[in-house]
Enzyme design. Structure first.
Site, PDB file in Angstrom:
ATOM      1  N   ASP A 267       0.847  -1.194   0.000  1.00 17.93           N
ATOM      2  CA  ASP A 267       0.000   0.000   0.000  1.00 17.93           C
ATOM      3  C   ASP A 267       0.885   1.247   0.000  1.00 17.93           C
ATOM      4  O   ASP A 267       1.893   1.306   0.719  1.00 17.93           O
ATOM      5  CB  ASP A 267      -0.913   0.011   1.217  1.00 17.93           C
ATOM      6  CG  ASP A 267      -1.856   1.205   1.213  1.00 17.93           C
ATOM      7  OD1 ASP A 267      -2.862   1.156   0.491  1.00 17.93           O
ATOM      8  OD2 ASP A 267      -1.560   2.193   1.932  1.00 17.93           O
ATOM      9  N   ILE A 268       0.514   2.240  -0.802  1.00 15.26           N
ATOM     10  CA  ILE A 268       1.253   3.499  -0.854  1.00 15.26           C
ATOM     11  C   ILE A 268       0.762   4.381   0.297  1.00 15.26           C
ATOM     12  O   ILE A 268      -0.428   4.706   0.376  1.00 15.26           O
ATOM     13  CB  ILE A 268       1.036   4.205  -2.202  1.00 15.26           C
ATOM     14  CG1 ILE A 268       1.382   3.266  -3.360  1.00 15.26           C
ATOM     15  CG2 ILE A 268       1.856   5.486  -2.275  1.00 15.26           C
ATOM     16  CD1 ILE A 268       0.975   3.788  -4.709  1.00 15.26           C
ATOM     17  N   GLU A 310      -4.723   2.234  -4.412  1.00 12.01           N
ATOM     18  CA  GLU A 310      -3.271   2.328  -4.360  1.00 12.01           C
ATOM     19  C   GLU A 310      -2.654   1.066  -3.764  1.00 12.01           C
ATOM     20  O   GLU A 310      -1.527   1.100  -3.256  1.00 12.01           O
ATOM     21  CB  GLU A 310      -2.839   3.551  -3.544  1.00 12.01           C
ATOM     22  CG  GLU A 310      -3.265   3.552  -2.092  1.00 12.01           C
ATOM     23  CD  GLU A 310      -4.626   4.198  -1.858  1.00 12.01           C
ATOM     24  OE1 GLU A 310      -4.877   4.638  -0.729  1.00 12.01           O
ATOM     25  OE2 GLU A 310      -5.429   4.257  -2.812  1.00 12.01           O
TER      26      GLU A 310
END
Length: 407
Positions: A267-268, A310
């Site tokens: 995950d960003i 994301e």
């Protein structure tokens, strides 16, 4: 065996005219109805139309005072090959010089006029140029093109090449016949076995090449539709459906072979802030660059896809927990040290990573269980402060120290 007396050459000529004309109408009609322009289909229909007109003109060359019709007839025939070459160049996005495409028409026009009264010179010289044109078409089809997608199988391409090779064989056969003293091959309607063979080769060559080109369009369309169905349109990596299908396959293989399999959820961190600060266009560029950087770090047998928003899902066949832990830390550290670069911007990025590893069992819901375990580890990493790697309940800090955590 077929004899010259059994062949009705005027009827065969009419068959070529009707077949070529009907295919020209059908291809041009389809090309006009297609929403996409620039795929060469209209030019291929034009090539068939020019071929039809050429044989209509050739049909008028029955008496010596009409030999001049050979000039426009051969120009139309050469123009048909030129249009086919241009069509394939457009379809395959191959740059072919205008002189190579249209230059042979001028050469053929000049040769026909110079040797109008000498078939022994006219036929070999003109047919040799047309044969070279047909081989140029086959070359464009065979030549690799990095700007167009590589379509699996490509049966249409092989059929088109076979048609062009057959047409090349036709012209070489005519050259050999004339050079051996058989000038009857020049007369389109006088019964002769060599002329019958020429007509049959020409008709089959036109059918093969046209059906091949249409099949190439069909195969490319089907391939692009399949790719759109399984590829994330933004990042170019597999979408959620595709990555889950691939994961199911490696889970099944790992269960049978009793090999470890590791799953990673990435995950960003604070991605919404990038969209808010720089706009969604920059956010899209960042997502795409991250996906490509991740893909470059993975092995050929590894799996990567965009899971949603994301988040990315990766799977690593035959990789145990120690191996995937080290890779996850490498990925996290690489992004922490090296900002994502997009046009005119350098954007700092950190990742939170959740990892689950096991030797998968053979049974139902194993894929969902492994993804859920990796997802829980991801949320543990985010709850632990982000920019972390969590491996089955143990969080490694950004500097690599470990803390107990509940996954």
């Amino acid at each position: 065996m077929l004899s010259a007396a059994q062949a009705d050459l005027p009827t065969m000529l009419l068959m070529i005219l009707v077949t070529s004309g009907a295919m020209a109408f059908a291809v041009l009609f389809v090309a006009r109805c297609r929403p996409r322009a620039g795929d060469g289909l209209s030019w291929w229909g034009g090539a068939l139309l020019l071929n039809t007109l050429a044989f209509i003109v050739f049909g008028g060359v029955r008496v010596p005072d009409r030999l001049w019709l050979l000039v426009p007839g051969n120009l139309l025939l050469s123009g048909s090959m030129a249009a086919a070459l241009h069509s394939l160049a457009l379809y395959r996005s191959v740059i072919v010089g205008g002189a190579l495409i249209w230059g042979p028409m001028l050469v053929i026009g000049g040769l026909t006029w110079c040797f109008l009264d000498s078939p022994v010179w006219r036929v070999p010289s003109v047919d040799l140029v047309v044969a070279a044109q047909s081989m140029a078409v086959a070359w464009v089809v065979i030549r690799p093109s990095p700007s167009v997608p590589a379509v699996p199988l490509e049966r249409g391409r092989f059929l088109l090449v076979a048609g062009m090779v057959l047409l090349t064989g036709l012209y070489m056969f005519r050259i050999a016949a004339v050079l051996s003293g058989n000038t009857r091959v020049v007369d389109l309607v006088t019964p002769d076995l060599s002329q019958t063979i020429s007509y049959m080769m020409g008709l089959i060559g036109i059918l093969f090449s046209t059906l091949g080109f249409v099949l190439m369009h069909k195969e490319r369309s089907e391939y692009l539709y399949r790719r759109l169905a399984f590829q994330d349109a933004l990042t170019g990596v597999p979408n959620r459906r595709a990555v889950m299908d691939s994961l199911a396959q490696v889970v099944a293989h790992g269960g049978r072979a009793r090999e470890p399999l590791s799953v990673m959820m990435i995950d960003i961190d604070f991605f919404k802030r990038i969209n808010d600060a720089h706009g969604h266009r920059v956010g899209d560029l960042v997502l795409t660059e991250i996906a490509q950087r991740l893909r470059r770090r993975l092995r050929a047998q590894d799996i990567l896809g965009r899971y949603g928003g994301e988040e990315f899902l990766a799977a690593f066949p035959d990789t145990d927990i120690e191996g995937v832990r080290g890779l996850a830390e490498e990925l996290r550290g690489d992004f922490e040290r090296n900002p994502v670069r997009v046009p005119n911007l350098s954007i700092p990025i950190t990742l939170s990573v959740g990892v689950h590893s096991r030797i998968p069992s053979v049974g139902r819901n194993v894929v969902e269980e492994m993804v859920l375990a990796a997802d829980r580890a991801l949320y543990a990493a985010k709850d632990g402060g982000r920019n972390r790697v969590c491996v089955d309940g143990v969080i490694a800090s950004a500097k690599g120290s470990g803390e107990a955590a509940v996954a």
